[in-house]
Design a protein around this motif. Structure first.
Motif, PDB file in Angstrom:
ATOM      1  N   SER A 170       0.850  -1.183   0.000  1.00 13.35           N
ATOM      2  CA  SER A 170       0.000   0.000   0.000  1.00 13.35           C
ATOM      3  C   SER A 170       0.888   1.234   0.000  1.00 13.35           C
ATOM      4  O   SER A 170       1.629   1.470   0.956  1.00 13.35           O
ATOM      5  N   PHE A 205      -0.453   3.261   2.853  1.00 20.60           N
ATOM      6  CA  PHE A 205      -0.663   2.470   4.074  1.00 20.60           C
ATOM      7  C   PHE A 205      -1.880   2.964   4.861  1.00 20.60           C
ATOM      8  O   PHE A 205      -1.955   2.831   6.086  1.00 20.60           O
ATOM      9  N   MET A 254       6.506  -2.480  -5.466  1.00 19.98           N
ATOM     10  CA  MET A 254       5.163  -3.059  -5.611  1.00 19.98           C
ATOM     11  C   MET A 254       5.222  -4.338  -6.434  1.00 19.98           C
ATOM     12  O   MET A 254       4.311  -5.157  -6.396  1.00 19.98           O
ATOM     13  N   GLU A 269      -8.577   5.469 -14.432  1.00 21.51           N
ATOM     14  CA  GLU A 269      -8.259   6.276 -13.247  1.00 21.51           C
ATOM     15  C   GLU A 269      -7.390   7.476 -13.655  1.00 21.51           C
ATOM     16  O   GLU A 269      -7.428   8.518 -13.014  1.00 21.51           O
ATOM     17  N   GLN A 285      -6.274  11.225  -8.685  1.00 20.01           N
ATOM     18  CA  GLN A 285      -7.476  10.364  -8.710  1.00 20.01           C
ATOM     19  C   GLN A 285      -8.445  10.799  -7.621  1.00 20.01           C
ATOM     20  O   GLN A 285      -8.864   9.999  -6.794  1.00 20.01           O
TER      21      GLN A 285
HETATM   22  O1  F6P Z   1      -8.493   3.626  -5.727  1.00 20.44           O
HETATM   23  C1  F6P Z   1      -7.621   4.662  -5.429  1.00 20.44           C
HETATM   24  C2  F6P Z   1      -6.225   4.211  -5.191  1.00 20.44           C
HETATM   25  O2  F6P Z   1      -5.553   5.256  -4.584  1.00 20.44           O
HETATM   26  C3  F6P Z   1      -5.473   3.748  -6.434  1.00 20.44           C
HETATM   27  O3  F6P Z   1      -4.982   4.795  -7.183  1.00 20.44           O
HETATM   28  C4  F6P Z   1      -4.406   2.912  -5.827  1.00 20.44           C
HETATM   29  O4  F6P Z   1      -3.804   2.095  -6.780  1.00 20.44           O
HETATM   30  C5  F6P Z   1      -5.206   2.151  -4.786  1.00 20.44           C
HETATM   31  O5  F6P Z   1      -6.157   3.092  -4.318  1.00 20.44           O
HETATM   32  C6  F6P Z   1      -4.399   1.599  -3.651  1.00 20.44           C
HETATM   33  O6  F6P Z   1      -3.725   2.598  -2.942  1.00 20.44           O
HETATM   34  P1  F6P Z   1      -2.606   2.245  -1.901  1.00 20.44           P
HETATM   35  O7  F6P Z   1      -1.481   1.611  -2.625  1.00 20.44           O
HETATM   36  O8  F6P Z   1      -2.216   3.549  -1.277  1.00 20.44           O
HETATM   37  O9  F6P Z   1      -3.192   1.302  -0.884  1.00 20.44           O
END
Ligand code: F6P
Length: 550
Positions: A207, A210, A277, A355, A506
């Motif tokens: 995440s 996070f 990732m 997105e 987004q």
């Molecule tokens: O759905 C919105 C979003 O921020 C995406 O752009 C992203 O890929 C996903 O949520 C997960 O976000 P994170 O990696 O911060 O958990």
């Protein structure tokens, strides 16, 4: 980034006029008049990838005006800005540097006065070291056993990319079993808990922020279950890892510094597979193959950055997409990979495109009066042929399609791959040229029988003139997959520049998240936070009456 209203450019006005001339021109005629059409409208990246754009409703004039649109919108400048780390994600005041993640180490990229390449390479080294340890069996679980299973906990860009790529590269997979948990729906964890052995499983909490509800709640639930089994919190260190830019939150969760793989704010979530990732990818197929994926993407970066627009594949695909989206008003674009390994590819591109370019405010902050990003959808071939292709061939909508296939299969059995590819080639042909009893000379596959009544013949006609791009590569290997993904990334970038929008934020996902937090309090009977509209209120009342029925 400049602020230019695309519809006010000379090129846009010329395209509008040109559309009047083109809208009734048939691909049959374009091909009949030009025997070099394929040669002139197909492009190669070495012997790795062929992209044929000849089956599009375009002429040399169309391309010329589309290319002048790219010029009017200063696309070259925008590309330079992205690669050089300018903060083009203005609403978040961030650079956009996923390209740095696959960059050659010897090309420094300066951000806020510092070269970011050493840091990127340090994380890559850490990925290499750790993935080797797990794959070789040197990394042990708390009871001393080798790791057999990896669970990636993440959603959106922290799930779709890694899960798509590990599926696509299944032919390169090692013995590790890689699982993905994304949804907050407890069904996912319910089934996961039935099959995993905590002693031999590691968990990657992926995440960027996070703070994403689904990921953190799933991770907390897994942590609790792990403690129950392992009995001691310190065992977490062998089993829990974080991939994030929010190292403090990861530490609060209980993850030690050594187990945190850093990413940076200049990596967009949907562009993050090239960063840590992608750790689950490196674990699944080994670091060497992960690096090959990066190398393929780097080759596409160099093509995009250095090739004149007349031969620049992502630019051409982006411009052609705009031709249909903004002049033919086609609402959607379909992606059809003819390879089972790529079955999650449409879903992956759906997120990165929708997105990124699903925006209704331009870079001036004004509501746009032109269409922005298309709806992206797709399905693996040939399955789609027995589902929705009817509408593609004979429906009333114009749906530009990308057909993608490898020439060689990893798993050749008898002539299955030849049959698959026969379908692949046949579909783009049928879509483009159609079949008409009244103009039968254009069609060499006529099964319209002269005995059919004039009435029945009408139902058997295919008007054709339905456009497609064909993308052919030798085999699905890490390098080709890297090329392919980066090609779509740059196509999306090209379109975002021309739509005059910000492609790398987004905000549109926020409102639903906030309301859901408030509704959660209502559902759990903590308190009523909002006066909901009467539909939502009615739904909640019904929910409560069923949920709490005696
Ligand atoms: O759905 C919105 C979003 O921020 C995406 O752009 C992203 O890929 C996903 O949520 C997960 O976000 P994170 O990696 O911060 O958990």
């Amino acid at each position: 980034m400049r602020n230019i209203v695309p519809t006010q450019t000379t090129a846009w006005k010329n395209l509008k006029k040109h559309f009047q001339d083109m809208q009734n021109i048939h691909l049959n005629d374009l091909f009949r008049k030009d025997k070099y059409r394929f040669k002139n409208f197909s492009f190669f990246i070495k012997d790795k990838l062929l992209v044929d754009i000849s089956k599009n409703r375009i002429t040399y004039t169309t391309l010329k005006i589309l290319l002048s649109l790219a010029q009017d919108m200063h696309l070259s400048e925008a590309i330079q800005q992205m690669f050089s780390g300018k903060k083009i994600n203005c609403t978040e005041d961030r650079a956009v540097l996923h390209t740095a993640l696959r960059n050659d180490y010897h090309n420094p990229i300066i951000l806020d006065g510092n070269d970011i390449m050493p840091e990127i390479y340090a994380v890559l080294k850490k990925i290499k070291f750790f993935s080797n340890q797990v794959i070789n069996g040197q990394w042990k679980g708390y009871s001393g056993k080798k790791i057999t299973t990896v669970v990636n906990i993440g959603i959106g860009g922290s799930d779709l990319g890694p899960s798509m790529v590990t599926k696509a590269l299944k032919a390169y997979k090692n013995h590790l079993d890689i699982k993905f948990v994304s949804n907050i729906d407890s069904t996912e964890l319910f089934h996961l808990f039935k099959i995993i052995d905590f002693e031999t499983t590691i968990f990657l909490i992926s995440s960027k922020t996070f703070t994403t509800q689904e990921t953190i709640v799933n991770a907390e639930t897994i942590k609790k279950a792990f403690f129950k089994k392992a009995g001691c919190t310190k065992h977490m260190n062998q089993h829990f890892f974080a991939i994030t830019m929010n190292t403090n939150k990861a530490k609060d969760f209980g993850i030690i510094s050594d187990n945190i793989f850093k990413i940076w704010d200049w990596v967009g979530g949907r562009y993050s597979i090239w960063s840590a990732m992608g750790l689950s990818i490196a674990l699944a197929v080994g670091f060497k193959n992960f690096k090959e994926l990066l190398n393929g993407a780097y080759a596409m970066d160099m093509h995009f950055k250095n090739t004149t627009f007349e031969k620049n594949i992502p630019v051409l695909l982006g411009l052609i997409g705009i031709w249909y989206n903004n002049f033919f008003y086609s609402e959607t674009e379909a992606i059809f990979p003819y390879d089972q390994y790529l079955n999650r590819f449409p879903a992956y591109i759906q997120q990165s495109n929708m997105e990124s370019n699903g925006k209704n405010v331009d870079r001036n902050g004004n509501t746009v009066s032109w269409q922005t990003g298309p709806i992206i959808w797709g399905e693996v071939g040939t399955n789609g042929q027995h589902s929705f292709y009817q509408l593609l061939h004979q429906g009333t909508k114009l749906i530009p399609c990308d057909f993608i296939a490898p020439i060689l299969s990893h798993n050749s059995i008898q002539d299955h791959h030849e049959i698959l590819l026969s379908n692949f080639f046949a579909q783009t042909h049928a879509l483009a040229f159609g079949k008409s009893f009244y103009n039968d000379s254009s069609c060499f596959f006529s099964d319209i029988k002269s005995v059919d009544s004039a009435f029945i013949q009408k139902f058997k006609c295919f008007l054709g003139n339905r456009p497609s791009n064909t993308l052919l590569f030798k085999k699905i290997d890490p390098y080709s997959l890297g090329l392919l993904i980066a090609l779509y990334e740059h196509k999306i970038f090209t379109q975002g520049v021309i739509f005059n929008i910000f492609s790398f934020d987004q905000w549109g996902v926020e409102l639903g998240k906030n309301i859901s937090n408030s509704i959660y309090n209502t559902l759990t009977n903590k308190k009523y936070e909002l006066d909901y509209d009467n539909s939502t209120q009615g739904l909640l009342n019904f929910y409560n009456s069923v949920r709490h029925a005696k």
